[in-house]
Write an enzyme that holds these catalytic residues in place. Sequence first.
Site, short mmCIF file in Angstrom:
data_model
loop_
_atom_site.label_atom_id
_atom_site.label_comp_id
_atom_site.label_asym_id
_atom_site.label_seq_id
_atom_site.Cartn_x
_atom_site.Cartn_y
_atom_site.Cartn_z
N VAL A 22 0.76 -1.33 -0.10
CA VAL A 22 0.08 -0.03 -0.14
C VAL A 22 1.03 0.99 -0.03
O VAL A 22 0.70 2.10 -0.79
CB VAL A 22 -1.02 -0.03 1.38
CG1 VAL A 22 -1.72 1.46 1.24
CG2 VAL A 22 -1.91 -1.16 1.29
N ASP A 40 10.67 3.21 6.22
CA ASP A 40 10.05 1.91 6.80
C ASP A 40 11.23 1.42 7.65
O ASP A 40 12.37 1.66 7.54
CB ASP A 40 9.86 0.86 5.55
CG ASP A 40 9.20 -0.19 5.87
OD1 ASP A 40 7.98 -0.54 5.39
OD2 ASP A 40 9.68 -1.32 6.66
N THR A 90 -2.32 -4.17 9.43
CA THR A 90 -3.21 -4.42 10.69
C THR A 90 -3.83 -5.80 10.55
O THR A 90 -5.10 -6.00 10.18
CB THR A 90 -4.28 -3.35 10.69
OG1 THR A 90 -4.83 -3.13 9.45
CG2 THR A 90 -3.78 -1.96 11.22
N THR A 125 -6.37 -0.34 7.81
CA THR A 125 -7.72 -0.70 8.06
C THR A 125 -7.64 -0.74 9.60
O THR A 125 -7.11 -1.48 10.33
CB THR A 125 -8.00 -1.74 7.41
OG1 THR A 125 -7.85 -1.81 5.83
CG2 THR A 125 -9.45 -2.30 7.88
N CYS A 265 -6.56 -8.60 3.88
CA CYS A 265 -7.77 -7.44 4.04
C CYS A 265 -9.23 -8.40 4.25
O CYS A 265 -9.67 -8.21 5.09
CB CYS A 265 -7.97 -6.80 2.47
SG CYS A 265 -6.71 -5.72 2.44
N ARG A 336 0.98 -13.24 2.67
CA ARG A 336 0.38 -13.20 4.01
C ARG A 336 -0.88 -13.69 4.19
O ARG A 336 -1.81 -13.49 3.22
CB ARG A 336 0.40 -11.54 4.42
CG ARG A 336 1.60 -10.97 4.86
CD ARG A 336 1.50 -9.49 4.79
NE ARG A 336 1.07 -8.85 3.74
CZ ARG A 336 0.79 -7.51 3.67
NH1 ARG A 336 0.67 -6.66 4.76
NH2 ARG A 336 0.33 -7.09 2.52
#
Length: 459
Positions: A22, A40, A90, A125, A265, A336
């Site tokens: 993202v 980062d 998240t 999110t 997500c 992931r």
Amino acid sequence: MSLYEKIVNRQQKISVIGLGYVGLPIAIAFARKALVIGFDVNTKKIGLYKSGIDPTGEVGSEAIKNTTVEFTAGERKLREARFHIIAVPTPVNKDHTPDLTALKSASCILGRNLARGSIVVYESTVYPGVTEEICLPILEKESGLKGGSDFKIAYSPERINPGDMNHRLENIVKIVSGMDHETLDTVARVYELVVKAGVYRAESIKVAEAAKVIENSQRDINIAFMNELSIIFNKMGIDTKAVLKAAGTKWNFLKFYPGLVGGHCIGVDPYYLTYKAEEMGYHSQIILAGRQINDHMPKYVAENVVKKMIKANKQIKGSKVAIFGVTFKENCPDVRNTKVVDIVKELEEYGIEVKIVDPVADQEDLWETYKISPRNAEEIVDMDAVIFAVPHEAFKSIKLKDIKKMFNHQDQYPRTMDESAAATQPGAGQGQNVYVLIDVKGMFDKKEAEDMNFLYWRL
């Protein structure tokens, strides 16, 4: 001069904190219009970016080489920016509760380096309330500044679809929100610099947080419905894909399909919403039911692999199965929360040796996270079953005749008359080798596969 004007005139910088699937596209996009710091904590990742390499595949190495983004792992560099965008993962914990570790850590890092007059925009999110009730106090504590007077906060949920080259940051309407009207206006104008599709100004930060978390919850529920239909139709001996094709001829039929629901997500966000709901005393009915169905699908797929192998008279323990595709979705290296790994674990419990083929997957992440080292397609020989789990574009050139060459052609366990009669799918005749092909997403033509003596199954 306003902060927006200073950004446009390159007198103030934008920072992007978290340079994954993202954050990286956001940083690259803004760098075409403004001065950008890309931060980062992963020094190895920063090294790759500085070398012009894009491990995410989201923007391409050429874009990395040509960008003006200042990539850094040094947090003090953040002090040079006044407009900050936090885009960190998240995920959820093993018990499906929100894991805000990365978000809190990013807030601490930025808080230590936050200057007066800054705006902090969260893109991660979260459930409604996190930005104002958890992140804001951290920023205040670490900076010694007061939110609302010394700095402002905002929320603009990410809508990037990893691996999707059509729906990008620039052409997806961006939801923006702010703690007050002035902040909202500045955030909207800044994002309008790069989002050609325009922005939608939400009424409040909580509204924007809620809008994001229900987007993926809605999709999760629809896919769960398709997965449940697939289970039902499988018991009836009806091909789900054929049913959906027929139903899809109606103008208002929603075109969702069964499949594995993983990633960072869709397989995660519903748990954020239900967690907050339970805090408020409400136990979700529909959302959690959908989650249970989708979380069950890897086990369901593995069970059907074994059933088809038994039908083909394969000895299960010690057999070999190849799985093509291990990422959470097609044409994306992200592994992931991939549910393909759950299929692997289920099959291994039966004593099956599993080999993975995936030229798209991030091999380093795959090894570090799951201790899986993928093979080349040429190494796939003497298999007892083949599974196509992820429909990567790279697999589209593989033909059914190529798949046949991957099988163990020795009929080590000759069928009895009863066993032969059990393998009654078209093409699976008595005295012939039967090739077990599990096509999770329906990449291949069912009739053609059966005509070529494949014992074929799909969701």
